[in-house]
Every structure is written in C-alpha cells, then in structure tokens.
Scaffold this motif. Structure first.
Motif: not given
Length: 73
Positions: A8-30
């Motif tokens: 939770k709170g960590e990110t990944i970058m796709i190229g230099d313009q797209i950022e994907v951040k984990v907002i929350s993890v609840e059970g089997d839902q992200v």
C-alpha cells in the motif's frame, strides 16, 4: 508478463508518464490509482473488451449499409 510485488502506497512507473499506485488492499481486492496523460485511455479489461466488441459491430453494420447502398445504385 512482468510480476511485481508492491505494498500500500508504493508505485510502479510505466515509461516516464504513467504511474500506478497501490491505494489499498482489502482481502482479495486491490485498489489502484493510475496517473497518466489524458491522451492515454485507461479502462478495466471488461470495459475495453465491450468497447472493442461494439466497434466491431458498428463496423460490420457500416459495411452492410454500404453494400446495400451500392446495390440500390
């Protein structure tokens, strides 16, 4: 396929313009947050597939309409 582990709170970058951040993890839902330029379309896969199917159907009906129009001339 690249598989990454993120907390939770960590990110990944796709190229230099797209950022994907984990907002929350609840059970089997992200929940993910995606920051991307407006020119990049982001859809859930089931929505993307529905759009693709609608586009195929629209194209097929357009081709049928053109064929009928051509026959009338």
């Amino acid at each position: 396929m690249l598989v990454l582990s993120r907390k939770k709170g960590e990110t990944i970058m796709i190229g230099d313009q797209i950022e994907v951040k984990v907002i929350s993890v609840e059970g089997d839902q992200v929940k993910l947050g995606i920051l991307a330029p407006e020119s990049v379309k982001v859809h859930r896969s089931e929505v993307f597939e529905a759009i693709q199917q609608q586009n195929k159907e629209a194209l097929a009906s357009s081709v049928d309409a053109l064929k009928q129009f051509k026959l009338k001339q």
